[in-house]
Design an enzyme around this catalytic site. Structure first.
Site, PDB file in Angstrom:
ATOM      1  N   THR A   1       0.853  -1.180   0.000  1.00 25.82           N
ATOM      2  CA  THR A   1       0.000   0.000   0.000  1.00 25.82           C
ATOM      3  C   THR A   1       0.893   1.235   0.000  1.00 25.82           C
ATOM      4  O   THR A   1       2.111   1.133  -0.071  1.00 25.82           O
ATOM      5  CB  THR A   1      -0.863   0.041   1.268  1.00 25.82           C
ATOM      6  OG1 THR A   1       0.007   0.221   2.397  1.00 25.82           O
ATOM      7  CG2 THR A   1      -1.647  -1.222   1.464  1.00 25.82           C
TER       8      THR A   1
ATOM      9  N   ARG B   1     -12.955  -8.429  -3.091  1.00 26.11           N
ATOM     10  CA  ARG B   1     -12.120  -8.670  -1.905  1.00 26.11           C
ATOM     11  C   ARG B   1     -11.877  -7.371  -1.144  1.00 26.11           C
ATOM     12  O   ARG B   1     -11.606  -6.324  -1.727  1.00 26.11           O
ATOM     13  CB  ARG B   1     -10.790  -9.282  -2.329  1.00 26.11           C
ATOM     14  CG  ARG B   1      -9.825  -9.575  -1.165  1.00 26.11           C
ATOM     15  CD  ARG B   1      -8.728  -8.536  -1.043  1.00 26.11           C
ATOM     16  NE  ARG B   1      -7.729  -8.877  -0.030  1.00 26.11           N
ATOM     17  CZ  ARG B   1      -6.687  -8.137   0.266  1.00 26.11           C
ATOM     18  NH1 ARG B   1      -6.479  -6.995  -0.357  1.00 26.11           N
ATOM     19  NH2 ARG B   1      -5.831  -8.516   1.209  1.00 26.11           N
ATOM     20  N   VAL B   2     -11.989  -7.422   0.176  1.00 29.62           N
ATOM     21  CA  VAL B   2     -11.715  -6.279   1.043  1.00 29.62           C
ATOM     22  C   VAL B   2     -10.478  -6.611   1.862  1.00 29.62           C
ATOM     23  O   VAL B   2     -10.438  -7.640   2.540  1.00 29.62           O
ATOM     24  CB  VAL B   2     -12.906  -5.962   1.961  1.00 29.62           C
ATOM     25  CG1 VAL B   2     -12.560  -4.820   2.912  1.00 29.62           C
ATOM     26  CG2 VAL B   2     -14.142  -5.618   1.129  1.00 29.62           C
ATOM     27  N   GLY B   3      -9.482  -5.767   1.798  1.00 30.03           N
ATOM     28  CA  GLY B   3      -8.243  -6.013   2.519  1.00 30.03           C
ATOM     29  C   GLY B   3      -8.199  -5.321   3.864  1.00 30.03           C
ATOM     30  O   GLY B   3      -9.217  -4.898   4.408  1.00 30.03           O
ATOM     31  N   ASP B   4      -6.992  -5.188   4.398  1.00 27.43           N
ATOM     32  CA  ASP B   4      -6.830  -4.601   5.733  1.00 27.43           C
ATOM     33  C   ASP B   4      -6.851  -3.078   5.710  1.00 27.43           C
ATOM     34  O   ASP B   4      -7.105  -2.443   6.726  1.00 27.43           O
ATOM     35  CB  ASP B   4      -5.518  -5.068   6.355  1.00 27.43           C
ATOM     36  CG  ASP B   4      -4.299  -4.555   5.596  1.00 27.43           C
ATOM     37  OD1 ASP B   4      -4.290  -4.665   4.360  1.00 27.43           O
ATOM     38  OD2 ASP B   4      -3.359  -4.043   6.232  1.00 27.43           O
TER      39      ASP B   4
ATOM     40  N   THR C   1       1.541  -2.212   5.747  1.00 25.33           N
ATOM     41  CA  THR C   1       1.668  -2.562   4.346  1.00 25.33           C
ATOM     42  C   THR C   1       2.194  -3.985   4.219  1.00 25.33           C
ATOM     43  O   THR C   1       3.081  -4.390   4.964  1.00 25.33           O
ATOM     44  CB  THR C   1       2.606  -1.591   3.599  1.00 25.33           C
ATOM     45  OG1 THR C   1       2.796  -2.048   2.263  1.00 25.33           O
ATOM     46  CG2 THR C   1       3.953  -1.456   4.285  1.00 25.33           C
ATOM     47  N   GLY C   2       1.622  -4.730   3.289  1.00 24.28           N
ATOM     48  CA  GLY C   2       2.018  -6.124   3.111  1.00 24.28           C
ATOM     49  C   GLY C   2       0.802  -6.962   2.767  1.00 24.28           C
ATOM     50  O   GLY C   2      -0.168  -6.471   2.192  1.00 24.28           O
ATOM     51  N   ASN C   3       0.838  -8.232   3.122  1.00 23.89           N
ATOM     52  CA  ASN C   3      -0.289  -9.128   2.860  1.00 23.89           C
ATOM     53  C   ASN C   3      -1.383  -8.861   3.883  1.00 23.89           C
ATOM     54  O   ASN C   3      -1.350  -9.335   5.014  1.00 23.89           O
ATOM     55  CB  ASN C   3       0.156 -10.584   2.920  1.00 23.89           C
ATOM     56  CG  ASN C   3      -0.917 -11.526   2.411  1.00 23.89           C
ATOM     57  OD1 ASN C   3      -2.104 -11.299   2.623  1.00 23.89           O
ATOM     58  ND2 ASN C   3      -0.518 -12.575   1.721  1.00 23.89           N
ATOM     59  N   GLY C   4      -2.380  -8.087   3.479  1.00 29.86           N
ATOM     60  CA  GLY C   4      -3.396  -7.595   4.402  1.00 29.86           C
ATOM     61  C   GLY C   4      -4.243  -8.658   5.059  1.00 29.86           C
ATOM     62  O   GLY C   4      -4.797  -8.427   6.144  1.00 29.86           O
TER      63      GLY C   4
END
Length: 401
Positions: free
Chosen positions: A233, A261-264, A305-308
């Protein structure tokens, strides 16, 4: 790769001078030093420096942390090198679904009537908003129109349009590098690549659609990103002279995510957090802190930031605040422990965090994280790879304009 230990950056000797700080990230994960060139790295650092300076000008003039963080994030949203705004990744259907969030540790001084319980706003499944971070701020400042802490899709964007937030055709977000990644990830041919022409949807107000930015500017499309198949992000955390901390985060998600899809990034407590609380420790400790010039409040702001998906499962951002408040951990300890826990479960990434004293932490557990810090001296310090120290960029580097 083991988690990378990044020491907290201290604010320096205390003085009567106003204390304000801005820390940013442009994503973490798969950037590779061996496959990059000095010119390519300089481009990233130049944009990070420009984002820091944009936010710094707001803080220097006594502005709100919220506005400084939005200004910094907007610079990265406009640059095709980063996974947000123009340059965001594609979902599995070849479309863009953007997300963003804003949260403050306390209501901004410019809006004293804002309820203390209203500290943030986030949006997801965005397809037409040029700068999603502007949408999050507009919705936060309009509790009558957007009373909820999170909105999605058409409702969020229609409300934003009423508030003057700029809308664009979805083709604005297209870049060749991300399109090729999308096709390659699905095992499809990358060529030929046809540059999409902007088409104004019938239900879009042409007066608020930025057609000029959708013209024949092909120079931007020649920029090759360092990160491959990104999951990161962009984000900013700012501390203003009144002690308010604001966190802003914006993303396109990860390459070839499922539709919807909804992330973090829009999930409060997962990919972002900002909060303050009254110091504990009894009468003696509180008075000792007061004699040392410390506020009776502690506070923290976080952008991840990263794999949410992993950040959601661990409630990573708010977990940092809880470790500081209830376990008495320092900012450095709390952020590092959370990043270590994510690594153990397979979640690669990093966080940027800032406390009320002006301390900054930037831990990561992967090959790199685009990151930077600026303080009252106005010198932007940036770094990319996990083993790099923050340094000032040499003059004359390429910018993203």
């Amino acid at each position: 790769m083991p988690a990378s230990k990044i020491l907290t950056l201290k604010p320096g000797k205390k003085s009567a001078e106003p204390n304000y700080v801005l820390v940013i990230h442009g994503g973490a994960g798969t950037m590779i030093r061996d496959g990059s060139t000095p010119e390519q790295r300089a481009k990233y650092r130049a944009v990070l420096s420009r984002a820091l300076k944009a936010g710094y000008e707001v803080l220097k003039s006594g502005g709100e942390a919220m506005d400084a963080a939005v200004e910094a994030v907007s610079v990265m949203e406009d640059c095709p090198l980063f996974n947000s705004g123009h340059g965001a990744v594609f979902n599995v259907a070849g479309k863009h679904e953007l997300e963003t969030s804003l949260m403050v540790s306390k209501p901004p001084a410019s809006h004293p009537a804002m309820p203390s319980s209203r500290r943030g706003s986030s949006v997801t499944l965005i397809t037409h908003t040029r700068n999603p971070s502007h949408l999050a701020r507009a919705l936060y400042l309009a509790p009558q129109l957007a009373p909820h802490p999170m909105l999605s899709g058409a409702t969020a964007e229609a409300t934003g349009a009423l508030l003057g937030v700029r809308q664009v055709d979805p083709s604005y977000f297209w870049t060749e590098a991300r399109w090729r990644e999308h096709r390659r990830g699905l095992g499809l041919p990358e060529d030929p690549v046809e540059y999409p022409r902007p088409e104004i949807p019938d239900d879009t107000n042409s007066e608020t659609t930025d057609v000029a930015t959708l013209s024949d500017d092909k120079d931007k499309e020649t920029w090759e990103p360092l990160d491959l198949m990104p999951t990161g992000t962009v984000g900013a955390v700012a501390l203003d002279i009144r002690g308010c901390i604001a966190a802003v985060t914006s993303t396109g998600g990860f390459t070839n995510k499922l539709v919807g899809r909804v992330g973090d990034t829009p999930v409060m407590g997962s990919g972002f957090w900002a909060e303050e609380w009254e110091r504990d420790g009894g009468f003696v400790k509180r008075n000792w802190d007061r004699l040392r010039g410390k506020s009776k409040y502690e506070g923290v702001g976080v952008s991840g930031t990263g794999n949410g998906d992993y950040y959601i499962r661990r409630a990573a951002a708010s977990n940092i605040a809880r470790r500081m408040q209830y376990l008495g951990e320092s900012l450095d300890e709390a952020t590092q422990n959370v990043i270590d826990d994510l690594f153990k479960e397979g979640g690669l990434g990093g966080v940027i965090a800032l406390d009320r004293e002006g301390n900054v932490a930037l831990p990561l557990n992967c090959s790199g994280m685009y990151r930077g810090v600026i303080r009252p001296d106005g010198v932007p310090l940036t770094a990319i790879f996990f083993d790099e120290q923050l340094t000032e960029l040499e003059a004359g580097s390429t910018n993203c304009t």
